[in-house]
Design a protein around this motif. Structure first.
Motif, mmCIF file in Angstrom:
data_model
loop_
_atom_site.group_PDB
_atom_site.id
_atom_site.type_symbol
_atom_site.label_atom_id
_atom_site.label_comp_id
_atom_site.label_asym_id
_atom_site.label_seq_id
_atom_site.Cartn_x
_atom_site.Cartn_y
_atom_site.Cartn_z
ATOM 1 N N GLU A 95 0.820 -1.211 0.000
ATOM 2 C CA GLU A 95 0.000 0.000 0.000
ATOM 3 C C GLU A 95 0.852 1.259 0.000
ATOM 4 O OE1 GLU A 95 -3.016 0.142 2.960
ATOM 5 O OE2 GLU A 95 -3.855 -1.823 2.454
ATOM 6 N N GLY A 111 2.941 0.463 -4.008
ATOM 7 C CA GLY A 111 2.314 -0.150 -5.172
ATOM 8 C C GLY A 111 3.085 -1.377 -5.653
ATOM 9 N N HIS A 115 -1.691 3.154 -1.794
ATOM 10 C CA HIS A 115 -2.130 2.390 -2.972
ATOM 11 C C HIS A 115 -3.115 1.310 -2.522
ATOM 12 C CE1 HIS A 115 1.050 3.981 -5.742
ATOM 13 N NE2 HIS A 115 1.586 4.274 -4.566
ATOM 14 N N GLU A 135 -6.167 0.787 -4.270
ATOM 15 C CA GLU A 135 -7.174 0.571 -5.302
ATOM 16 C C GLU A 135 -7.403 -0.906 -5.624
ATOM 17 O OE1 GLU A 135 -4.354 2.120 -5.693
ATOM 18 O OE2 GLU A 135 -3.171 1.072 -7.193
#
Length: 427
Positions: A136, A139, A201, A203
């Motif tokens: 996170e 990435g 990160h 997503e």
């Protein structure tokens, strides 16, 4: 050179990861100082008992065995950043309490045992969450580099911490060392608060309602169905149990075999850590998933040099052999870690990394008392080379299994440089 250095430390360009790494470095220097001081304190309180050292190590890692899988489930359900803050705050309170006991002279052996168990509880929550949190921070593209830098941070502290601890114990005794540990553990608390959540990160994670249904058993089934994940898990569990007990064995080797003081014991740990740091930095340029052959080759090399450490008859030879042992120990562990993380879906990463931590660290309650008993009964050197031979047998069996499964062939080439290689790269 500038381009290589830029590539090697690329993850540090990310602000959140820079905060994370700097906080970990400060804390870990104090932690390694505390480990040295704790081992020395146990030897003083137990009349140089290697078995007592084994009990402390077992108590420190038993909570990892019991709680890590639950922690992985938490990591897949809740905010990893907040979980890290809570776990590190608990660590700080523990270290402060222990430092007061030692400084006031009230400490007894059972206090050290209780402290080790509580410390292990904090680790059981913090370690898998920290492992999963790295993705996170940077990435997927920078994940191999960040994981290698994590290992470099750990081993930088492992170099500095024992050396400082040896000098500090000789000059001030063990009490101030525990106090430094408590103060250093404040750094990650401050830096976690300073992170920008908008830059994380996240997503790739599933919706919150799906994460709320995450179960431990699903993570175990996921790994069981994946031989590419299961093989490094099995290897690290056996090798970590039998060989990766240097915190225990080097203390006994220094004091009972070579009759050295705290400063010389620190040199053993620092030599191992120098090699480990080089091994960690060797993997920073990696941008893709390591092959199974790289993991297997590093395991064989690590086990071979670990065996030689136990057989070495001279102090200086032990120091020299600890350098390549440390290199391949971390190179193997980090390659296995990267192979697992980069092969795992984001939705399962917390639980899979919890299983990794369990087999890597949670096996210590089983291995440490046995290794401590071997060290006390047959000598510290024997406890190391026996563990090395068990590890070597494991690595060779895993290599044989993988060769047969993939249909590959192992070859040896003399020119232009002697080396082993495989004729198939399917895996």
């Amino acid at each position: 050179m500038q381009a290589k250095l830029s590539t090697m430390f690329q993850s540090l360009q990310v602000r959140n990861y820079r905060l994370f790494a700097s906080g970990q470095l400060i804390k870990l220097i104090g932690v390694w100082m505390m480990f040295i001081a704790q081992d020395w304190l146990v030897l003083e309180l137990s009349d140089n008992s290697a078995t007592a050292l084994g009990v402390v190590t077992a108590l420190q890692f038993t909570p990892v065995l019991l709680l890590t899988l639950i922690s992985g489930r938490l990591a897949d359900r809740y905010d990893k950043r907040m979980l890290l803050f809570v776990a590190n705050a608990f660590w700080t309170v523990l270290a402060l309490a222990m430092s007061l006991l030692v400084i006031t002279g009230l400490v007894e052996l059972w206090h050290v045992f209780a402290f080790a168990a509580l410390l292990g509880t904090a680790n059981a929550v913090e370690t898998p969450v920290r492992q999963a949190f790295v993705s996170e921070l940077v990435g997927t593209s920078l994940l191999p580099n960040a994981l290698s830098l994590n290992a470099a941070t750990f081993n930088s502290a492992r170099i500095v911490g024992p050396a400082l601890a040896g000098l500090a114990i000789a000059a001030f005794d063990v009490g101030p060392v525990f106090l430094v540990t408590a103060l250093s553990s404040i750094a990650p608390l401050v830096n976690v608060v300073r992170m920008r959540t908008a830059e994380l990160h996240r997503e790739a994670l599933p919706p919150r309602d799906e994460r709320a249904q995450a179960k431990v058993i699903d993570g175990l089934r996921y790994v069981r169905r994946r031989p590419d994940l299961l093989l490094p898990m099995v290897m690290i569990s056996i090798i970590a149990t039998s060989l990766f007990n240097f915190q225990l064995t080097l203390a006994a080797l220094a004091k009972t075999v070579f009759n050295t003081g705290a400063a010389s014991f620190g040199l053993f740990s620092s030599a191992l850590a120098v090699g480990a740091l080089i091994g960690a930095l060797a993997g920073t340029g990696r941008r893709s998933r390591p092959s199974v052959w790289l993991v297997l080759g590093a395991a064989v090399a690590c086990s071979t040099f670990g065996t030689l450490v136990g057989l070495a008859p001279a102090y200086w030879l032990v120091v020299a052999l600890l350098l390549p042992t440390g290199f391949f120990m971390v190179f193997f562990a980090q390659a296995a870690n990267q192979r697992i993380q980069l092969g795992t879906d984001a939705a399962f990463r917390g639980r899979v990394m919890a299983l990794w931590v369990l087999v890597f660290l949670g096996t210590n309650p089983v291995g440490a008392p046995v290794i401590g008993w071997l060290a006390e009964t047959y000598g510290a050197g024997a406890s190391i080379w026996i563990g090395g031979l068990i590890s070597l047998a494991t690595a060779l069996l895993a290599l044989t299994w993988q060769l047969r499964r993939s249909g590959a062939r192992l070859r040896f080439r003399v020119l232009p440089m002697p080396r082993f290689y495989v004729t198939s790269t399917d895996c």
